[in-house]
Design a protein around this motif. Sequence first.
Motif, PDB file in Angstrom:
ATOM      1  N   ILE A   1       0.831  -1.202   0.000  1.00  0.00           N
ATOM      2  CA  ILE A   1       0.000   0.000   0.000  1.00  0.00           C
ATOM      3  C   ILE A   1       0.864   1.250   0.000  1.00  0.00           C
ATOM      4  O   ILE A   1       2.019   1.218   0.444  1.00  0.00           O
ATOM      5  CB  ILE A   1      -0.965   0.037   1.209  1.00  0.00           C
ATOM      6  CG1 ILE A   1      -0.180  -0.038   2.535  1.00  0.00           C
ATOM      7  CG2 ILE A   1      -2.002  -1.060   1.117  1.00  0.00           C
ATOM      8  CD1 ILE A   1      -1.036   0.154   3.785  1.00  0.00           C
ATOM      9  N   ILE A   2       0.287   2.324  -0.504  1.00  0.00           N
ATOM     10  CA  ILE A   2       0.837   3.669  -0.336  1.00  0.00           C
ATOM     11  C   ILE A   2      -0.281   4.492   0.277  1.00  0.00           C
ATOM     12  O   ILE A   2      -1.318   4.720  -0.358  1.00  0.00           O
ATOM     13  CB  ILE A   2       1.285   4.310  -1.666  1.00  0.00           C
ATOM     14  CG1 ILE A   2       2.397   3.505  -2.329  1.00  0.00           C
ATOM     15  CG2 ILE A   2       1.755   5.750  -1.413  1.00  0.00           C
ATOM     16  CD1 ILE A   2       2.856   4.067  -3.672  1.00  0.00           C
ATOM     17  N   LEU A   3      -0.078   4.903   1.509  1.00  0.00           N
ATOM     18  CA  LEU A   3      -1.064   5.721   2.216  1.00  0.00           C
ATOM     19  C   LEU A   3      -0.845   7.200   1.896  1.00  0.00           C
ATOM     20  O   LEU A   3       0.217   7.578   1.397  1.00  0.00           O
ATOM     21  CB  LEU A   3      -0.962   5.469   3.720  1.00  0.00           C
ATOM     22  CG  LEU A   3      -1.290   4.037   4.158  1.00  0.00           C
ATOM     23  CD1 LEU A   3      -1.022   3.865   5.643  1.00  0.00           C
ATOM     24  CD2 LEU A   3      -2.722   3.671   3.813  1.00  0.00           C
ATOM     25  N   PRO A   4      -1.843   8.042   2.193  1.00  0.00           N
ATOM     26  CA  PRO A   4      -1.669   9.480   1.945  1.00  0.00           C
ATOM     27  C   PRO A   4      -0.400   9.996   2.612  1.00  0.00           C
ATOM     28  O   PRO A   4      -0.026   9.538   3.690  1.00  0.00           O
ATOM     29  CB  PRO A   4      -2.908  10.093   2.587  1.00  0.00           C
ATOM     30  CG  PRO A   4      -3.916   9.001   2.590  1.00  0.00           C
ATOM     31  CD  PRO A   4      -3.141   7.738   2.779  1.00  0.00           C
ATOM     32  N   GLU A   5       0.246  10.915   1.962  1.00  0.00           N
ATOM     33  CA  GLU A   5       1.485  11.534   2.454  1.00  0.00           C
ATOM     34  C   GLU A   5       2.693  10.611   2.351  1.00  0.00           C
ATOM     35  O   GLU A   5       3.787  10.975   2.770  1.00  0.00           O
ATOM     36  CB  GLU A   5       1.343  12.044   3.907  1.00  0.00           C
ATOM     37  CG  GLU A   5       0.146  12.925   4.152  1.00  0.00           C
ATOM     38  CD  GLU A   5       0.149  14.192   3.302  1.00  0.00           C
ATOM     39  OE1 GLU A   5       1.217  14.767   3.082  1.00  0.00           O
ATOM     40  OE2 GLU A   5      -0.948  14.591   2.871  1.00  0.00           O
ATOM     41  N   GLU A   6       2.518   9.389   1.853  1.00  0.00           N
ATOM     42  CA  GLU A   6       3.645   8.477   1.673  1.00  0.00           C
ATOM     43  C   GLU A   6       4.035   8.446   0.200  1.00  0.00           C
ATOM     44  O   GLU A   6       3.217   8.729  -0.673  1.00  0.00           O
ATOM     45  CB  GLU A   6       3.293   7.067   2.144  1.00  0.00           C
ATOM     46  CG  GLU A   6       3.054   6.966   3.625  1.00  0.00           C
ATOM     47  CD  GLU A   6       2.740   5.551   4.074  1.00  0.00           C
ATOM     48  OE1 GLU A   6       2.736   5.326   5.288  1.00  0.00           O
ATOM     49  OE2 GLU A   6       2.486   4.670   3.226  1.00  0.00           O
ATOM     50  N   LYS A   7       5.268   8.055  -0.057  1.00  0.00           N
ATOM     51  CA  LYS A   7       5.754   7.975  -1.432  1.00  0.00           C
ATOM     52  C   LYS A   7       6.209   6.564  -1.817  1.00  0.00           C
ATOM     53  O   LYS A   7       6.368   6.264  -2.982  1.00  0.00           O
ATOM     54  CB  LYS A   7       6.902   8.958  -1.621  1.00  0.00           C
ATOM     55  CG  LYS A   7       6.505  10.396  -1.338  1.00  0.00           C
ATOM     56  CD  LYS A   7       7.281  11.349  -2.176  1.00  0.00           C
ATOM     57  CE  LYS A   7       6.981  12.791  -1.876  1.00  0.00           C
ATOM     58  NZ  LYS A   7       5.616  13.190  -2.011  1.00  0.00           N
ATOM     59  N   GLU A   8       6.413   5.705  -0.830  1.00  0.00           N
ATOM     60  CA  GLU A   8       6.934   4.363  -1.071  1.00  0.00           C
ATOM     61  C   GLU A   8       5.883   3.300  -0.730  1.00  0.00           C
ATOM     62  O   GLU A   8       5.107   3.448   0.210  1.00  0.00           O
ATOM     63  CB  GLU A   8       8.171   4.114  -0.200  1.00  0.00           C
ATOM     64  CG  GLU A   8       9.315   5.089  -0.416  1.00  0.00           C
ATOM     65  CD  GLU A   8       9.999   4.902  -1.757  1.00  0.00           C
ATOM     66  OE1 GLU A   8      10.104   3.751  -2.214  1.00  0.00           O
ATOM     67  OE2 GLU A   8      10.412   5.919  -2.350  1.00  0.00           O
ATOM     68  N   TRP A   9       5.913   2.220  -1.485  1.00  0.00           N
ATOM     69  CA  TRP A   9       5.073   1.057  -1.180  1.00  0.00           C
ATOM     70  C   TRP A   9       5.592   0.379   0.084  1.00  0.00           C
ATOM     71  O   TRP A   9       6.797   0.303   0.303  1.00  0.00           O
ATOM     72  CB  TRP A   9       5.130   0.050  -2.324  1.00  0.00           C
ATOM     73  CG  TRP A   9       4.482   0.505  -3.587  1.00  0.00           C
ATOM     74  CD1 TRP A   9       5.103   1.057  -4.672  1.00  0.00           C
ATOM     75  CD2 TRP A   9       3.092   0.458  -3.906  1.00  0.00           C
ATOM     76  NE1 TRP A   9       4.178   1.351  -5.644  1.00  0.00           N
ATOM     77  CE2 TRP A   9       2.936   0.993  -5.202  1.00  0.00           C
ATOM     78  CE3 TRP A   9       1.962   0.020  -3.236  1.00  0.00           C
ATOM     79  CZ2 TRP A   9       1.697   1.083  -5.829  1.00  0.00           C
ATOM     80  CZ3 TRP A   9       0.730   0.114  -3.858  1.00  0.00           C
ATOM     81  CH2 TRP A   9       0.605   0.644  -5.139  1.00  0.00           C
TER      82      TRP A   9
ATOM     83  N   HIS B   1     -11.298  11.718   3.647  1.00  0.00           N
ATOM     84  CA  HIS B   1     -11.133  12.661   2.529  1.00  0.00           C
ATOM     85  C   HIS B   1      -9.718  12.612   1.951  1.00  0.00           C
ATOM     86  O   HIS B   1      -9.049  13.628   1.812  1.00  0.00           O
ATOM     87  CB  HIS B   1     -11.501  14.080   2.962  1.00  0.00           C
ATOM     88  CG  HIS B   1     -12.785  14.128   3.713  1.00  0.00           C
ATOM     89  ND1 HIS B   1     -14.003  13.840   3.147  1.00  0.00           N
ATOM     90  CD2 HIS B   1     -13.039  14.383   5.016  1.00  0.00           C
ATOM     91  CE1 HIS B   1     -14.945  13.940   4.064  1.00  0.00           C
ATOM     92  NE2 HIS B   1     -14.394  14.259   5.197  1.00  0.00           N
ATOM     93  N   SER B   2      -9.273  11.385   1.657  1.00  0.00           N
ATOM     94  CA  SER B   2      -7.936  11.205   1.091  1.00  0.00           C
ATOM     95  C   SER B   2      -7.988  10.118   0.021  1.00  0.00           C
ATOM     96  O   SER B   2      -9.064   9.728  -0.426  1.00  0.00           O
ATOM     97  CB  SER B   2      -6.936  10.859   2.191  1.00  0.00           C
ATOM     98  OG  SER B   2      -7.249   9.608   2.782  1.00  0.00           O
ATOM     99  N   GLN B   3      -6.819   9.618  -0.342  1.00  0.00           N
ATOM    100  CA  GLN B   3      -6.703   8.616  -1.387  1.00  0.00           C
ATOM    101  C   GLN B   3      -5.533   7.700  -1.027  1.00  0.00           C
ATOM    102  O   GLN B   3      -4.554   8.134  -0.439  1.00  0.00           O
ATOM    103  CB  GLN B   3      -6.433   9.326  -2.714  1.00  0.00           C
ATOM    104  CG  GLN B   3      -6.507   8.472  -3.935  1.00  0.00           C
ATOM    105  CD  GLN B   3      -6.258   9.291  -5.190  1.00  0.00           C
ATOM    106  OE1 GLN B   3      -5.130   9.704  -5.435  1.00  0.00           O
ATOM    107  NE2 GLN B   3      -7.306   9.517  -5.972  1.00  0.00           N
ATOM    108  N   TYR B   4      -5.657   6.434  -1.394  1.00  0.00           N
ATOM    109  CA  TYR B   4      -4.539   5.509  -1.190  1.00  0.00           C
ATOM    110  C   TYR B   4      -4.473   4.526  -2.341  1.00  0.00           C
ATOM    111  O   TYR B   4      -5.420   4.385  -3.122  1.00  0.00           O
ATOM    112  CB  TYR B   4      -4.648   4.777   0.150  1.00  0.00           C
ATOM    113  CG  TYR B   4      -5.689   3.686   0.204  1.00  0.00           C
ATOM    114  CD1 TYR B   4      -5.331   2.350   0.104  1.00  0.00           C
ATOM    115  CD2 TYR B   4      -7.039   3.984   0.372  1.00  0.00           C
ATOM    116  CE1 TYR B   4      -6.274   1.346   0.161  1.00  0.00           C
ATOM    117  CE2 TYR B   4      -7.990   2.982   0.430  1.00  0.00           C
ATOM    118  CZ  TYR B   4      -7.603   1.670   0.324  1.00  0.00           C
ATOM    119  OH  TYR B   4      -8.547   0.670   0.376  1.00  0.00           O
ATOM    120  N   GLN B   5      -3.340   3.833  -2.442  1.00  0.00           N
ATOM    121  CA  GLN B   5      -3.142   2.821  -3.471  1.00  0.00           C
ATOM    122  C   GLN B   5      -2.882   1.477  -2.813  1.00  0.00           C
ATOM    123  O   GLN B   5      -2.275   1.400  -1.738  1.00  0.00           O
ATOM    124  CB  GLN B   5      -1.962   3.169  -4.361  1.00  0.00           C
ATOM    125  CG  GLN B   5      -2.190   4.378  -5.231  1.00  0.00           C
ATOM    126  CD  GLN B   5      -0.984   4.615  -6.112  1.00  0.00           C
ATOM    127  OE1 GLN B   5       0.070   4.997  -5.625  1.00  0.00           O
ATOM    128  NE2 GLN B   5      -1.139   4.367  -7.398  1.00  0.00           N
TER     129      GLN B   5
END
Length: 107
Positions: free
Chosen positions: A65-73, A87-91
């Motif tokens: 996962i990549i949580l909000p404010e993060e740049k690395e998996w 109110h955010s987004q994640y991968q």
Amino acid sequence: MISKELLDIKVMTKANIYWDGKVISRTYYRKDGSKFTLGVITAGTYTFDVGDKEVVSLIAGEAEIILPEEKEWHSVKTPDIFEIPAHSQYQIRTPEVVEYLCDYIPD
């Protein structure tokens, strides 16, 4: 750890289907009115928009996962739990099927 059996819940019969059926969940409500979903994510990479805060508990499988404010998996695996702010987004990406329970925490 999530119980293998959930009692006294109301289930919505209409499935939540995303990404052409690659991610599917059902919405449930507990006696206290709190909302959660049980779902399955198939192999792939997905981006999700979040309304209410989400607390995701993995039931089976593993993913990155990549949580909000993060740049690395970073890796998560059963029985890990992770939170996504409102109110955010994640991968999330996975090479296998992942099962999860997601609790929604209203603002």
